[in-house]
Write an enzyme that holds these catalytic residues in place. Structure first.
Site, short mmCIF file in Angstrom:
data_model
loop_
_atom_site.label_atom_id
_atom_site.label_comp_id
_atom_site.label_asym_id
_atom_site.label_seq_id
_atom_site.Cartn_x
_atom_site.Cartn_y
_atom_site.Cartn_z
N GLY B 70 0.79 -1.09 0.15
CA GLY B 70 -0.08 0.07 -0.12
C GLY B 70 0.72 1.13 -0.01
N ASN B 145 -7.64 4.18 9.34
CA ASN B 145 -7.24 3.25 10.19
C ASN B 145 -7.12 3.28 11.52
OD1 ASN B 145 -5.22 5.28 8.93
ND2 ASN B 145 -3.57 4.43 10.25
N GLN B 173 -7.79 0.09 4.25
CA GLN B 173 -8.39 -0.49 5.31
C GLN B 173 -9.61 -0.88 5.33
OE1 GLN B 173 -7.33 -1.46 8.45
NE2 GLN B 173 -5.24 -0.54 8.53
N SER B 193 -4.04 -2.91 -0.40
CA SER B 193 -2.89 -3.66 0.36
C SER B 193 -3.25 -5.20 0.77
CB SER B 193 -2.56 -2.80 1.84
OG SER B 193 -1.70 -3.56 2.53
N ALA B 194 -2.73 -6.13 0.56
CA ALA B 194 -2.73 -7.60 0.46
C ALA B 194 -2.78 -7.93 1.89
CB ALA B 194 -1.85 -8.36 -0.12
N THR B 231 11.36 -7.53 -10.72
CA THR B 231 10.77 -8.91 -10.75
C THR B 231 9.43 -8.97 -9.94
OG1 THR B 231 12.69 -9.97 -11.58
CG2 THR B 231 11.00 -11.16 -10.54
N CYS B 318 2.49 2.19 11.87
CA CYS B 318 3.69 3.08 11.20
C CYS B 318 4.27 4.12 11.92
CB CYS B 318 3.14 3.33 9.60
SG CYS B 318 2.94 1.74 8.70
#
Lengths: 380, 380
Positions: B70, B145, B173, B193-194, B231, B318
Site C-alpha cells: 500500500g 485506519n 483499510q 494492500s494484501a 521482478t 507505522c
C-alpha cells in the site's frame, strides 16, 4: 521433460529457505512496527535476517537496507543520491542491468557511460577516463547477468576511492556465486537480490556506507531508518536471510558443481560450426554461458529449445520480448547479427550432467532442421 | 495467553491463501518475464491474481497495477502524477495515512489539506473549499485506519469529477471490510494492500483509470506495463489474489462477526469513567474501535495491555514510538491530553467473545492499579 537452465533469471526457492519462512506465514503474525509482543517477534526476525545478509557479503548488519528487490535497491541508490543537492554527475558501466541504466537516464544527473572491452571487462583506463569528468558516483556491476563476466571491483573501487569518488556495485548476480566482500572491496554501496540466491522474490538489499547522503525514495512510516517506508515483507526478508546463510555455506560446492556442467556444455557447443562463446577469455561466473549461433535469431532459438523442454534466456529476463540486440553485447562491439542470436544458459545447484547431454542433442536437432530447410530452399 | 486485537496493523495469513501461494514457493519456478514455459506459468499466476483483485473492488483487471504494498501504491500515485508537467497542486485529507502525507509533503506540488469535522468526516463543504484552489487531484481515504471512520467516497468523488478533478482513495483499510466499488464510486485511482485482508505482506495495488498520466517511479524492466519495474513477487501476488477472492466471498459474514465483538467491547468500555469512544457518531468499519482514557498515556496503556496478553495499537503501527498525539485525532480537534491516551482495538475473523470479556477484565485491573496509585499518592 522440462529442464530449467535459467538460474540467472531466477532461482527456485530452497526448501530450507521455505522452512525458515513458514513460521512468518501464519503462526507468527504481527506488524514489525507494532510495539506489542506480536510485533516484536517480527522485528526480531528482520534483525536476524539483517545479520545473515550482512554476513554473506562481509558487511555489518547496520549497513543493510532492505528493499523489495534488486531493482528497487538500484533505483534507491541512483535516485536517492541524485536527490542530494550538489550531486549532478555520475558514471555507470555501459553493461549495467536495466534497473541501473533506466534510473540513471531518468534522474537529474549527467551520466557518463563506462566502456567495456571486447571481452566485456571494465578496464582501469576506461574508469580513469570517466573520472576526469568528476562524477560523484561510479557504478560497475560485480558480474554481468548475460555474459557472466566478473569485474575486478576491488581495483576499480580503489581507483574511484583514490579520487574521492563513491563506488557502487550491483552484486545481484555475483553474490552467492563468487566470494564478495563489502568491507574488503572498498565499495561504498552494493545491491543484492534474494531470488538470485535461492531466496524468495520480493526481497533485496542496498548495503550502504553511512557517509553516503542517500535520500529515501518511498515515504511514509520510518521503517529501515527512514530510508524505505512501508511494512516490511517479513517472510521474504526472513527467507532472504536464510538464503544468504546457505549461500555463504554452500557457495564453493555450488560453484564447483555448476562449473563442471558449464565447462562441459561450453566444450560441446564449440564443436558446432557457427557457434561463438561470448567473453570466453574473461573470468566469468561459474554457472553462466552465453553464446551466439550464426544465422539464428536468439528468441526463435529460445522458443525452439522451449519446445524441446529446455528453459534458457536470450539475454536478461527483464528485457525479454525486445527485438534489439543486447546492449551488453553491443557494448562489447559484437556484430548485431551475432548479438541477436545470443542465448544464455545459466546453471544451478539442481542441474545434472545428463541435462547437458540432452540439451546438446536438442540443439543439434534444431540446427539440423534449420540447415535442411536452408538446403531445401537452395535446391528449389 | 496472547490475544491479537490489532488486525488493522496487519492480518494473519489465511490458511487458504497460504495454500494458493505454496506452488509458487518451490514447485513452480521461473521469472514471469521469461518467455519459456517456466516463465509463462508465473505470468499466468499474476494475471489470474489480477482478475481476483479487480473483482474484489469491482474494477477491470487491466486497471490493476501491482506494487510491493500500500505504501508503494500511495507513493506511486502522488509522485507519479506530480511528475507530469502541468500538475502542480493537489489536495488530500488531513487524516490520511503517513504513506500519503509524506509523499505529498515531499513532492513538487502545492498541497492543500482537507479538514475533517469532530467526528472525523470529510464533508462536501470541506471538499468544495479545496476545489476552489483548482487541484489536479483530490485524495480521501475510504476508511481511516485509526478511528475506522468511513467516508462517503461516492459523493466526494462526484463533487471532484463534476469540477474535472481526479479523485483517489486509499482503500487499504476499507477493502474486504465493507463493500467497495471502483466502477460505481467514480474514483480514478484506488490503493489496496494484501496484508490487511489476510493476504501476505509484500503485495499491494494501485487501481488506475487509464486517463491519469501516471509516471513510473521505479525504472528498469517493463513489468506492469512499464509502471513498476522489478521482478514481480509472484507468490505474494498469488496470495493477494486468493485473499481478495476470499474477502469478496466472506466479507459480509466477517463484518457481522467483528461488529458483534466490537459493539460488545464498546458498550462495556463506556461503563468506565473517563473513557471516550472516538468518532462514535460516524459510520465506522465494523471491526475498529478507538478510545481515549482520561489521565492515561496510550503507549503506556498499550504496553500494560501487552503484559496482560493483549495486542492493541496506540494509533497507526507505522507511527509507533512517536510521542506526539495522532494527527488524525488532532484533525478532529480532540484535546492533546485525550488524544495521547488513545488506544485502538481492531478485531478480526479469529477473535471470540471470551477475548472481549478478558480484555475488559485486564483493562479494569490496569485502571484500578493506576487509581490506587493516585489515591495512595494523594494520601501521602
Amino acid at each position: 521433460m522440462a529442464v530449467y537452465l535459467d538460474y540467472n533469471a531466477t532461482t527456485p526457492l530452497h526448501e530450507k529457505v521455505l522452512e525458515a519462512m513458514q513460521p512468518y506465514m501464519g503462526a507468527v503474525n504481527g506488524n514489525p512496527s507494532s510495539l506489542h509482543r506480536f510485533g516484536r517477534l517480527q522485528r526480531d526476525a528482520i534483525e536476524n535476517a539483517r545479520e545473515q545478509v550482512a554476513a554473506l557479503v562481509d558487511a555489518r548488519a547496520e549497513q543493510v537496507v532492505f528493499t523489495s528487490g534488486g531493482t528497487e535497491a538500484n533505483n534507491l541508490l541512483i535516485k536517492g543520491l541524485c536527490a542530494e543537492p550538489g550531486i549532478n554527475r555520475i558514471a555507470i558501466s555501459a553493461i549495467e542491468h536495466m534497473s541501473m541504466l533506466e534510473p540513471a537516464a531518468m534522474c537529474d544527473c549527467e551520466v557518463d557511460y563506462i566502456a567495456v572491452d571486447s571481452e566485456g571487462r571494465v578496464t582501469g583506463d576506461a574508469l580513469q577516463q570517466v573520472i576526469k569528468n568528476k562524477p560523484s558516483l561510479i557504478s560497475v556491476m560485480s558480474a554481468n547477468n548475460e555474459t557472466g563476466v566478473i569485474q575486478d571491483i576491488q581495483s576499480l573501487a580503489k581507483l574511484a576511492r583514490d579520487r574521492g569518488v563513491w563506488f557502487h556495485t550491483d552484486a545481484s548476480q555475483a553474490a552467492g556465486k563468487i566470494d564478495i566482500s563489502f568491507a574488503q572491496s572498498g565499495v561504498h554501496a552494493m545491491t543484492l537480490s534474494a531470488h538470485k540466491i535461492y531466496g524468495p522474490m520480493g526481497a533485496g538489499a542496498l548495503i550502504l556506507d553511512k557517509q553516503l547522503p542517500l535520500h529515501s525514495m518511498q515515504h511514509g512510516g520510518s521503517q529501515e531508518k527512514g530510508l524505505r517506508a512501508g511494512t516490511e515483507n517479513v517472510a521474504a526478508i526472513t527467507g532472504f536471510g536464510a538464503a544468504a546463510e546457505l549461500a555463504k555455506k554452500e557457495r564453493d560446492q555450488r560453484a564447483v558443481h555448476v562449473r563442471v556442467l558449464r565447462d562441459a556444455l561450453e566444450n560441446k557447443l564449440q564443436a558446432f560450426e557457427g557457434v561463438e562463446i561470448f567473453s570466453q577469455n574473461s573470468e566469468r561466473l561459474p554457472n553462466t554461458l552465453q553464446f551466439g549461433t550464426c544465422g539464428f535469431d536468439g528468441e526463435t532459438l529460445l522458443m525452439q529449445l522451449d519446445r524441446h523442454g529446455f528453459a534458457v534466456s536470450s539475454g536478461s529476463a527483464c528485457t525479454s520480448g525486445k527485438a534489439e540486440p543486447s546492449h551488453v553485447l553491443k557494448a562489447m562491439s559484437v556484430a548485431d547479427e551475432l548479438a541477436t542470436s545470443a542465448v544464455r544458459v545459466s546453471f544451478g545447484k539442481d542441474n545434472v550432467m545428463a541435462e547437458v547431454d540432452a540439451f546438446v542433442k536438442a540443439f543439434a536437432e534444431i540446427l539440423e532442421i534449420k540447415n535442411s530447410a536452408v538446403m531445401l530452399a537452395a535446391n528449389v
